[in-house]
Design a protein around this motif. Structure first.
Motif, PDB file in Angstrom:
ATOM      1  N   UNK A 211      -5.529 -23.952  38.942  1.00  0.00           N
ATOM      2  CA  UNK A 211      -4.532 -24.010  37.886  1.00  0.00           C
ATOM      3  C   UNK A 211      -3.329 -23.976  38.543  1.00  0.00           C
ATOM      4  N   UNK A 212      -2.332 -24.847  38.303  1.00  0.00           N
ATOM      5  CA  UNK A 212      -1.043 -24.952  38.739  1.00  0.00           C
ATOM      6  C   UNK A 212      -0.160 -23.925  38.134  1.00  0.00           C
ATOM      7  N   UNK A 213       0.517 -22.951  38.770  1.00  0.00           N
ATOM      8  CA  UNK A 213       1.597 -22.114  37.932  1.00  0.00           C
ATOM      9  C   UNK A 213       2.957 -23.086  37.756  1.00  0.00           C
ATOM     10  N   UNK A 214       3.054 -24.305  38.348  1.00  0.00           N
ATOM     11  CA  UNK A 214       4.173 -25.070  38.101  1.00  0.00           C
ATOM     12  C   UNK A 214       4.304 -25.291  36.431  1.00  0.00           C
ATOM     13  N   UNK A 215       3.124 -25.513  35.847  1.00  0.00           N
ATOM     14  CA  UNK A 215       3.098 -25.768  34.543  1.00  0.00           C
ATOM     15  C   UNK A 215       3.048 -24.398  33.498  1.00  0.00           C
ATOM     16  N   UNK A 216       3.341 -23.150  34.003  1.00  0.00           N
ATOM     17  CA  UNK A 216       3.684 -22.047  33.317  1.00  0.00           C
ATOM     18  C   UNK A 216       5.015 -21.694  33.329  1.00  0.00           C
ATOM     19  N   UNK A 227       4.415 -11.330  42.822  1.00  0.00           N
ATOM     20  CA  UNK A 227       2.897 -10.664  42.325  1.00  0.00           C
ATOM     21  C   UNK A 227       2.497 -11.381  41.127  1.00  0.00           C
ATOM     22  N   UNK A 228       3.423 -11.869  40.162  1.00  0.00           N
ATOM     23  CA  UNK A 228       2.730 -12.388  39.033  1.00  0.00           C
ATOM     24  C   UNK A 228       2.103 -13.583  39.460  1.00  0.00           C
ATOM     25  N   UNK A 232      -1.878 -14.802  39.181  1.00  0.00           N
ATOM     26  CA  UNK A 232      -2.399 -15.944  38.375  1.00  0.00           C
ATOM     27  C   UNK A 232      -3.236 -16.806  39.109  1.00  0.00           C
ATOM     28  N   UNK A 233      -2.982 -16.988  40.429  1.00  0.00           N
ATOM     29  CA  UNK A 233      -3.762 -17.886  41.169  1.00  0.00           C
ATOM     30  C   UNK A 233      -5.078 -17.107  41.388  1.00  0.00           C
ATOM     31  N   UNK A 274       3.580 -27.117  47.744  1.00  0.00           N
ATOM     32  CA  UNK A 274       3.538 -25.886  48.879  1.00  0.00           C
ATOM     33  C   UNK A 274       4.396 -24.533  48.569  1.00  0.00           C
ATOM     34  N   UNK A 275       4.417 -24.339  47.167  1.00  0.00           N
ATOM     35  CA  UNK A 275       5.217 -23.299  46.581  1.00  0.00           C
ATOM     36  C   UNK A 275       4.428 -22.190  45.932  1.00  0.00           C
ATOM     37  N   UNK A 276       3.177 -22.501  45.155  1.00  0.00           N
ATOM     38  CA  UNK A 276       2.709 -21.744  44.254  1.00  0.00           C
ATOM     39  C   UNK A 276       1.207 -21.306  44.785  1.00  0.00           C
ATOM     40  N   UNK A 277       0.346 -22.244  44.495  1.00  0.00           N
ATOM     41  CA  UNK A 277      -0.882 -21.725  44.898  1.00  0.00           C
ATOM     42  C   UNK A 277      -1.472 -21.838  46.626  1.00  0.00           C
TER      43      UNK A 277
END
Length: 307
Positions: A211-216, A227-228, A232-233, A274-277
């Motif tokens: 799941x992509x944190x970009x959409x949260x 940390x958050x 999540x990942x 290349x930012x979250x997951x």
């Protein structure tokens, strides 16, 4: 493989090297075809500053540089051969100068049987540097005569007859690596597929299945170092299983790298931007890999900060 001290040779001469408690200057010489280039490459892999084909007249100057700048060049290996026959005749004076100046050094002499040397030259389809118009065996015989005194006073004589390239590199590692057995250095890099694959990647993993944190909305401004976002990942379905299985899959690869004396690899972990997951997974994989024996790990995030 033998190691011979000056006392064991029974010779008293001003060429006798002093073995230092920690190697600072290593002179590598020996028979052409015995593996000097392979030895030089292995030494470089273990932090030695290697100079090849140095004229003997410059040996003293270079050793002074190392002695006065130990922090800049703590370990120097000088590779000398007979391609400059006239210059090589001056090696005795150069070594005597080192001894008289109190410079500590070791002398590594690489050797192999005549049959093995002839086969290596034939396989490489190149002449022996001293054969001139004669046969390969003629050049080998002349070189043995030329190098006899150096071999007699070598600190270490290494017979490479039974070694392939990897076997010789392993032997050099065992002799001259302060860190002991081969260590594989891994660079774990996160990246964004939309910016292209890393050109130097040896292995690429795609974590866009998570799941992509970009959409949260509350996670979008942050990165996988937060940390958050990390939590999540990593709690997503399949994340921990992927990390565990991927690290386990690399274990036989790392073992093979050590056997083949391969010391470096880049593992690229990619998501969309290349930012979250990819950042969170790269950090977790790095942490797991760092627990492996004889592995050092660095972590980089290529596209972190890009819009």
């Amino acid at each position: 493989m033998t190691e011979t001290s000056a006392a064991e040779t029974g010779h008293e001469t001003d060429l006798t090297p002093v073995r230092p408690p920690a190697s600072e200057l290593l002179i590598v010489t020996g028979m052409s075809g015995a593996g000097r280039s392979t030895a030089a490459n292995a030494l470089e892999d273990h932090g030695w500053y290697v100079v090849e084909n140095l004229p003997p007249q410059l040996l003293g100057t270079l050793s002074d540089l190392v002695r006065h700048s130990p922090d800049r060049i703590p370990k120097l290996a000088v590779v000398m051969d007979v391609r400059g026959k006239a210059l090589f005749a001056d090696i005795r004076d150069a070594l005597a100068q080192l001894t008289s100046s109190g410079t500590e050094y070791r002398l590594l002499f690489l050797d192999a049987s005549d049959d093995v040397l002839i086969r290596r030259f034939e396989q490489g389809r190149r002449p022996h540097p001293l054969q001139e118009g004669g046969r390969i065996s003629d050049g080998i015989a002349e070189e043995r005569t030329l190098l006899r005194e150096l071999k007699d006073h070598a600190t270490i004589v290494l017979d490479t007859s039974d070694f392939n390239v990897h076997g010789l590199a392993t032997a050099i590692t065992e002799l001259f690596s302060e860190k002991g057995p081969v260590t594989v250095r891994l660079n774990v890099m996160s990246f964004g597929f939309k910016y292209g694959l890393p050109a130097d990647a040896n292995f690429v993993a795609d974590v866009r299945f998570l799941p992509n944190p970009h959409w949260v909305p509350q996670l979008r401004p942050h990165t996988g170092l937060d940390p958050d976002v990390r939590d999540y990942v990593l709690v997503a379905n399949g994340a921990q299983e992927f990390v565990e299985r991927y690290v386990n899959a690399l274990e036989p690869v790392l073992a093979g790298y050590r056997r083949e004396n391969k010391h470096y690899a880049t593992i690229a972990i990619g998501c969309t931007g290349g930012k979250h997951r990819s950042v969170a997974i790269a950090e977790e994989i790095s942490k797991r890999l760092a627990q492996q024996p004889r592995v050092t790990v660095t972590t980089a995030h290529r596209d972190l900060g890009r819009e």
